[in-house]
Scaffold this active site. Structure first.
Site, short mmCIF file in Angstrom:
data_model
loop_
_atom_site.label_atom_id
_atom_site.label_comp_id
_atom_site.label_asym_id
_atom_site.label_seq_id
_atom_site.Cartn_x
_atom_site.Cartn_y
_atom_site.Cartn_z
N SER A 52 -10.91 5.64 9.98
CA SER A 52 -11.15 4.44 10.77
C SER A 52 -10.53 3.25 10.05
O SER A 52 -10.52 3.21 8.82
CB SER A 52 -12.65 4.20 10.94
OG SER A 52 -12.90 2.94 11.53
N TYR A 65 -20.70 3.61 6.70
CA TYR A 65 -19.59 4.10 7.52
C TYR A 65 -18.25 3.71 6.90
O TYR A 65 -17.35 4.54 6.77
CB TYR A 65 -19.71 3.53 8.94
CG TYR A 65 -18.60 3.97 9.87
CD1 TYR A 65 -18.63 5.23 10.45
CD2 TYR A 65 -17.53 3.13 10.15
CE1 TYR A 65 -17.61 5.63 11.30
CE2 TYR A 65 -16.52 3.52 10.99
CZ TYR A 65 -16.56 4.78 11.57
OH TYR A 65 -15.55 5.18 12.41
N ALA A 67 -17.56 3.01 3.77
CA ALA A 67 -17.34 3.79 2.55
C ALA A 67 -16.92 5.21 2.87
O ALA A 67 -16.04 5.79 2.22
CB ALA A 67 -18.60 3.78 1.69
N SER A 68 -17.55 5.80 3.89
CA SER A 68 -17.21 7.18 4.25
C SER A 68 -15.79 7.30 4.78
O SER A 68 -15.09 8.27 4.49
CB SER A 68 -18.22 7.73 5.26
OG SER A 68 -18.04 7.19 6.56
N LYS A 69 -15.35 6.32 5.54
CA LYS A 69 -14.00 6.38 6.09
C LYS A 69 -12.94 6.04 5.04
O LYS A 69 -11.83 6.57 5.07
CB LYS A 69 -13.88 5.49 7.33
CG LYS A 69 -14.73 6.00 8.50
CD LYS A 69 -14.43 7.46 8.82
CE LYS A 69 -15.24 7.99 9.98
NZ LYS A 69 -14.84 9.35 10.38
N ILE A 98 -11.44 1.53 20.18
CA ILE A 98 -10.96 2.42 21.23
C ILE A 98 -11.98 2.41 22.36
O ILE A 98 -13.17 2.55 22.13
CB ILE A 98 -10.76 3.85 20.68
CG1 ILE A 98 -9.81 3.85 19.47
CG2 ILE A 98 -10.27 4.79 21.78
CD1 ILE A 98 -8.42 3.30 19.73
#
Length: 174
Positions: A52, A65, A67-69, A98
């Site tokens: 992302s 989120y 950090a995970s991406k 999107i």
């Protein structure tokens, strides 16, 4: 979605387990299968992960989120180097904003941002949506098909010399 000072560590762990450990497990399983069939003289296989733009720029109230991406972006660069000798290319697609505008995910994210209490977001979900679109140089949401076409390109032979990179699909906002 909560500001960092209010974000429960348990939620961070859950997001990391799903978005990072889960992606790692799938990547490793697919790569092992491909490596047994690979021709190391030419990249014959391709893996595309989903990241992302949030992982590149940060988004208020979305620390776990983001950090995970960001981790997926890093994992892609490492995996590309580790798997190249096995004829496997690894890339990531990084979408942002999107649509469709009437879709559940778009609506829900704007509702959560509006309710987060963050000074970066208006309290009205419609105002949050307008502000987000205003920050996109192309002034529109992306379409799912545009992400699909990018993934198809990265999987194709036309991208045979592309590995270890992340392709942004975000209307110019990265």
């Amino acid at each position: 979605m909560k500001p960092l000072l209010e974000y429960p560590a348990e939620d961070v762990q859950l997001v990391m387990d799903i978005n990072v450990v889960g992606a790692f497990n799938v990547l490793q399983a697919v790569a092992r299968s491909m490596a047994t069939r690979g021709d190391s003289s030419k990249a014959r296989f391709s893996i595309v992960q989903t990241g992302s733009v949030a992982g590149l720029r940060g988004t208020p109230t979305m620390g776990a989120y983001v950090a995970s991406k960001a981790a997926i972006h890093g994992l892609t660069m490492t995996a590309a180097k580790d798997l190249a000798p096995h004829g496997i290319r690894v890339n990531t697609v990084l979408p942002a904003l999107i649509g469709p505008e009437d879709g559940f995910m778009w609506r829900r994210q704007n509702e959560l941002h509006a309710a987060s209490g963050s000074p970066y977001f208006a309290r009205d979900p419609a105002a949050v949506a307008r502000a987000k679109l205003g920050g996109v140089p192309l002034k529109r949401l992306g379409e799912v098909e545009e992400v699909v076409q990018t993934v198809a390109f990265l999987l194709s032979d036309e991208a045979s010399y592309i590995t270890g990179t992340s392709v942004v699909v975000a209307g110019g906002m990265a």
